[in-house]
Design a protein around this motif. Structure first.
Motif, PDB file in Angstrom:
ATOM      1  N   TYR A   6      96.151 -43.742 -26.556  1.00  0.00           N
ATOM      2  CA  TYR A   6      96.776 -42.990 -25.455  1.00  0.00           C
ATOM      3  C   TYR A   6      97.113 -43.959 -24.330  1.00  0.00           C
ATOM      4  O   TYR A   6      96.225 -44.624 -23.777  1.00  0.00           O
ATOM      5  CB  TYR A   6      95.840 -41.894 -24.949  1.00  0.00           C
ATOM      6  N   HIS A  23     101.933 -40.769 -21.875  1.00  0.00           N
ATOM      7  CA  HIS A  23     102.010 -39.849 -20.734  1.00  0.00           C
ATOM      8  C   HIS A  23     103.476 -39.574 -20.414  1.00  0.00           C
ATOM      9  O   HIS A  23     104.323 -40.478 -20.440  1.00  0.00           O
ATOM     10  CB  HIS A  23     101.307 -40.464 -19.519  1.00  0.00           C
ATOM     11  N   ARG A  24     103.789 -38.331 -20.086  1.00  0.00           N
ATOM     12  CA  ARG A  24     105.166 -37.898 -19.847  1.00  0.00           C
ATOM     13  C   ARG A  24     105.857 -38.721 -18.771  1.00  0.00           C
ATOM     14  O   ARG A  24     107.064 -39.025 -18.872  1.00  0.00           O
ATOM     15  CB  ARG A  24     105.163 -36.422 -19.447  1.00  0.00           C
ATOM     16  N   ARG A  39     107.041 -32.473 -29.448  1.00  0.00           N
ATOM     17  CA  ARG A  39     107.370 -32.492 -28.018  1.00  0.00           C
ATOM     18  C   ARG A  39     108.227 -33.704 -27.669  1.00  0.00           C
ATOM     19  O   ARG A  39     109.165 -33.609 -26.873  1.00  0.00           O
ATOM     20  CB  ARG A  39     106.086 -32.482 -27.206  1.00  0.00           C
ATOM     21  N   VAL A  47     102.287 -36.332 -23.928  1.00  0.00           N
ATOM     22  CA  VAL A  47     101.287 -35.436 -23.328  1.00  0.00           C
ATOM     23  C   VAL A  47     101.453 -35.473 -21.804  1.00  0.00           C
ATOM     24  O   VAL A  47     101.999 -36.435 -21.244  1.00  0.00           O
ATOM     25  CB  VAL A  47      99.847 -35.837 -23.712  1.00  0.00           C
ATOM     26  N   ASP A  48     100.968 -34.422 -21.153  1.00  0.00           N
ATOM     27  CA  ASP A  48     101.129 -34.311 -19.691  1.00  0.00           C
ATOM     28  C   ASP A  48      99.995 -34.963 -18.919  1.00  0.00           C
ATOM     29  O   ASP A  48     100.143 -35.252 -17.727  1.00  0.00           O
ATOM     30  CB  ASP A  48     101.215 -32.838 -19.284  1.00  0.00           C
ATOM     31  N   SER A  49      98.836 -35.174 -19.568  1.00  0.00           N
ATOM     32  CA  SER A  49      97.676 -35.681 -18.830  1.00  0.00           C
ATOM     33  C   SER A  49      96.661 -36.272 -19.792  1.00  0.00           C
ATOM     34  O   SER A  49      96.774 -36.135 -21.023  1.00  0.00           O
ATOM     35  CB  SER A  49      97.018 -34.541 -18.049  1.00  0.00           C
ATOM     36  N   GLN A  62      93.640 -35.184 -20.066  1.00  0.00           N
ATOM     37  CA  GLN A  62      92.944 -34.059 -20.677  1.00  0.00           C
ATOM     38  C   GLN A  62      93.725 -33.519 -21.871  1.00  0.00           C
ATOM     39  O   GLN A  62      93.142 -33.160 -22.907  1.00  0.00           O
ATOM     40  CB  GLN A  62      92.737 -32.941 -19.652  1.00  0.00           C
ATOM     41  N   GLU A  63      95.039 -33.486 -21.740  1.00  0.00           N
ATOM     42  CA  GLU A  63      95.859 -33.025 -22.865  1.00  0.00           C
ATOM     43  C   GLU A  63      95.784 -34.012 -24.027  1.00  0.00           C
ATOM     44  O   GLU A  63      95.817 -33.616 -25.199  1.00  0.00           O
ATOM     45  CB  GLU A  63      97.312 -32.844 -22.415  1.00  0.00           C
ATOM     46  N   ASP A  87      92.545 -33.262 -25.777  1.00  0.00           N
ATOM     47  CA  ASP A  87      92.674 -32.037 -26.578  1.00  0.00           C
ATOM     48  C   ASP A  87      93.466 -32.305 -27.862  1.00  0.00           C
ATOM     49  O   ASP A  87      93.134 -31.778 -28.932  1.00  0.00           O
ATOM     50  CB  ASP A  87      93.359 -30.936 -25.761  1.00  0.00           C
ATOM     51  N   HIS A  88      94.530 -33.098 -27.743  1.00  0.00           N
ATOM     52  CA  HIS A  88      95.328 -33.449 -28.921  1.00  0.00           C
ATOM     53  C   HIS A  88      94.477 -34.206 -29.944  1.00  0.00           C
ATOM     54  O   HIS A  88      94.536 -33.922 -31.152  1.00  0.00           O
ATOM     55  CB  HIS A  88      96.533 -34.302 -28.502  1.00  0.00           C
TER      56      HIS A  88
END
Length: 761
Positions: free
Chosen positions: A553, A587-588, A615, A644-646, A648-649, A652-653
């Motif tokens: 990430y 990150h987005r 996405r 992903v947006d964050s 935390q996301e 979760d992924h």
């Protein structure tokens, strides 16, 4: 309709090839070639536990399996019991009904007296039950569009030449018309069996039970395989249920002197001795035989098809005795020698490992010659991929590195076995210790990489474990010489049997069922191999991981240089490794930033094929091929990119699509990194570091046997410590629990807590 469609699919893929009769199959794996098969159903298989009526569930399963094999193009014959039991049920019902009618007529409205059923004569029961039994078989086989025919025989049908020819002609004609003959002795007219009338010669056999009938029929019809189903797992070396009874996997003519027979089954007129005599007679006549349990199969529940597929079910009768020990014997030899290995001094185990290191360099030319031969065979065969052939290759530098690693392990492992982890004084002169001990017998199954053999062997030696090795078929010569060198090193302290190489035709699935002999299975290979072993293991823990879906990430606060370096190394250093990156999470906010373009350019320059996550694809006008699954382990220069947006996301992924192997965050924000490290529930979680660090050598653990994603025992890269367990040792002077009990509770003089080694609480 569904069943028939499934059977048709089987028939198209499993058409057996006819073979000349007269020579039995030498190995179980050859049973797939059986064209003509007799299935003998013993009384205990066909009848219910109360001996009145048939076990319909078992019969339905047997009929389904026979139909499946028949529709594969095989010729199936059934020798069945059950007429007496079926007739007994029918006659009892008729007698009870008749008695109740007579009582009602004579007693009027008075209470009916208790009725008793007289002892029923077996021949009468057989006469009453034959038609019903046959009608049941016919109804069941009709569900699979298979026709059946009944044949009742007596001794005379085999001993009279004309009758024998007529019987032979009838059976051949039925088989030619794709009809399943269902054969039984004509119990309504046959005399009682003559006691102690053994089988005589090759051409003479007394039809005194269905075992002898099946054997005679198998030889007469030149059958390839006779499957005799009973109520025991197979042939034991002593009566089943006794303490030392062991199931015999393969039985050879001449071994019958070492067998002690028990009593007969609850029903039927035969017994295991009769089955063995009939089996040996059939074997002598050119028919292979398997005796197995038809009442409670332990495997898939399809004992007949399992046998034909060559699985290790029941006892296989063979005329070909292997030169070496069976895998069961190898395991017992390893366990016995392993206990001696564990009792050696640490310095002695270290000497063995150092000796193996020396042999790897001294015998380098012989090892490389054997490896070259394996490489040439694998290349010419064309059945192995290039990455697998690359993993098969050994070199001088690789052997030198192996030797260095083994010497380091010999030094580092001196205090591994017998180390005191906890010492407590429970009371005066009552001391408790928790110490490290070997797990027992390890089974390591590995593919392609022959360098795995000395690594794992050294770890087993250092930890005092016995070891069973099963290498891939692509490296037999390399594995053989490396194992010989390992045994040579072990022999300096008389424990050469502690490490065994399984070189028989043993299937991996069969090894995974040796739950009474093996304590831990460690697969080393592809995710498919690991998954297959995890499914096949019966009662044995499996240490490993089935997939390596590792994530990197890249956070919004990541360093460009660090991100590029981590992503490149994680994906491109060794794409086939289980710790290679498979999914890149971005990150987005980085999609419009230079860092994202540089990462994409780097991946393209490394010729990495990119798959877009759902996405990520939505952000692009012209996107790469959309990923089919976010759980994909590519094992090549391919990866998935998702947005992903964050943080935390991203977590979760990873939890949703990952395999709990190794996951990485790249960021300069320490708080974000710490949250990621704490929240991600994987075996290895890294910050600004490549996923490729998930390796025993790179983490400074020395040699490793693999990486585990399990949540008990060992997790992550598993080295020496993961091959040890503990036991509790209590030293006292005649102490009893009663000495310390007060009103039912234990009172300790000192706190039960760990203390530094060498001191007491």
């Amino acid at each position: 309709i569904v069943n028939n469609s499934r059977l048709l699919c089987w028939s198209l893929n499993h058409i057996p090839v006819p073979r000349p009769h007269g020579k039995c199959f030498a190995h179980r794996s050859e049973l797939k070639q059986a064209k003509r098969i007799v299935v003998k159903l013993g009384s205990a298989v066909v009848t219910r536990g109360d001996e009145c009526g048939l076990a319909l569930g078992r019969l339905a399963s047997i009929v389904e399996q026979v139909a499946m094999l028949q529709n594969q193009g095989r010729e199936m014959l059934i020798v069945t019991s059950g007429a007496v039991a079926f007739g007994k049920q029918r006659l009892r019902h008729e007698i009870l009904l008749s008695q109740s009618v007579r009582q009602a007529l004579h007693s009027g409205q008075s209470q009916l007296k208790e009725m008793s059923v007289p002892v029923l004569e077996a021949r009468a029961c057989a006469a009453a039950g034959q038609s019903g039994l046959m009608a049941l078989y016919e109804a069941m086989f009709t569900q699979y569009s298979i026709c059946t025919a009944q044949i009742l025989v007596t001794n005379l049908d085999f001993h009279d030449e004309q009758k024998r020819r007529n019987l032979n002609s009838t059976l051949h004609e039925l088989l030619r018309m794709n009809i399943v003959p269902i054969i039984n002795t004509n119990d309504a007219v046959v005399p009682p069996p003559v006691p102690n009338s053994d089988l005589q010669g090759v051409n003479v056999i007394s039809i005194k039970d269905n075992d002898s009938l099946a054997a005679r029929l198998a030889v007469e019809m030149k059958v390839d395989l006779l499957i005799a189903l009973s109520d025991v797992e197979g042939l034991y070396d002593s009566p089943p249920g006794t303490d030392d009874a062991k199931l015999i996997d393969i039985f050879y003519p001449g071994d019958q002197q070492s067998i002690t027979y028990g009593t007969k089954s609850r029903v039927g007129i035969g017994g295991m001795e009769a089955k063995v005599k009939a089996a040996l007679w059939a074997l002598q006549g050119g028919t292979s035989v398997v005796i197995a349990n038809g009442t409670y199969p332990k495997l898939t529940g399809h004992v007949i098809t399992d046998i034909v597929e060559g699985k290790k079910v029941g006892t296989f009768f063979s005329e070909v005795k292997p030169a070496g020990p069976t895998v069961e014997q190898q395991t017992e030899m390893a366990r016995h020698a392993g206990r001696t290995l564990a009792s050696l001094d640490p310095d002695q185990r270290g000497e063995i490992i150092c000796c193996l290191a020396e042999l790897l360099t001294e015998k380098k030319d012989e090892i490389l010659s054997a490896n070259k031969r394996d490489m040439e065979i694998a290349t010419v065969s064309g059945s192995f991929s290039q990455p697998l052939i690359n993993r098969l290759s050994l070199s001088s530098s690789k052997l030198n590195s192996l030797a260095i690693g083994l010497r380091q392990l010999a030094v580092a492992s001196r205090d591994s076995v017998g180390r005191v982890l906890r010492r407590t004084r429970v009371a005066n002169n009552l001391e408790l210790e928790q110490i490290t001990v070997p797990i027992g017998v390890l089974l390591v199954i590995f593919e392609s990489r022959p360098d795995c053999l000395p690594q794992v062997s050294a770890l087993a030696i250092a930890s005092g474990n016995a070891l069973l090795l099963k290498g891939g078929k692509e490296a037999p010569h390399t594995n053989r010489i490396l194992h010989q060198l390992t045994q040579e090193a072990l022999s300096i302290h008389g424990v050469s049997d502690a490490i065994q190489l399984v070189s028989t035709r043993e299937e991996v699935e069969d090894l995974c069922r040796l739950d009474k002999l093996i304590d831990l299975i460690i697969p080393r290979g592809s995710s498919e191999l690991v998954r297959n072993i995890q499914r096949a293991a019966k009662g044995i823990p499996v240490l490993g991981h089935s997939e390596g879906v590792c994530h990197v990430y890249v956070d919004s606060e990541a360093s460009i240089d660090k991100a590029i370096n981590v992503v490149r190394d994680s994906k491109c250093d060794y794409p086939a490794a289980c710790n290679a990156m498979e999914t890149l999470l971005v990150h987005r906010d980085l999609l419009r930033a230079p860092i994202f373009d540089q990462i994409i350019d780097m991946l393209r320059s490394e010729q990495v094929k990119i798959h877009a996550g759902p996405r990520f694809a939505s952000y692009l006008t012209f996107s790469p091929s959309e990923v089919k699954s976010l759980r994909t382990e590519y094992g090549d220069l391919e990866c998935c990119i998702e947005v992903v947006d964050s943080m935390q996301e991203a977590v979760d992924h990873i939890h949703k699509y990952g395999s709990a192997h190794t996951d990485v965050i790249v960021t300069e924000n320490e708080d974000t990194a710490e949250q990621f490290l704490q929240q991600v529930d994987s075996a290895c979680v890294f910050w600004n570091s490549s996923t490729r660090f998930a390796d025993g050598y790179r983490l400074g653990l020395g040699a490793e046997v693999g990486i585990s994603t399990a949540r008990i025992h060992a997790r992550g890269p598993v080295g020496l410590e993961g091959l040890l367990t503990t036991k509790w040792v209590l030293r006292g002077e005649g102490h009893t629990v009663a000495d310390f009990s007060e009103q039912g509770s234990m009172t300790y003089l000192h706190e039960n807590r760990p203390v530094p080694q060498g001191s007491l609480a």
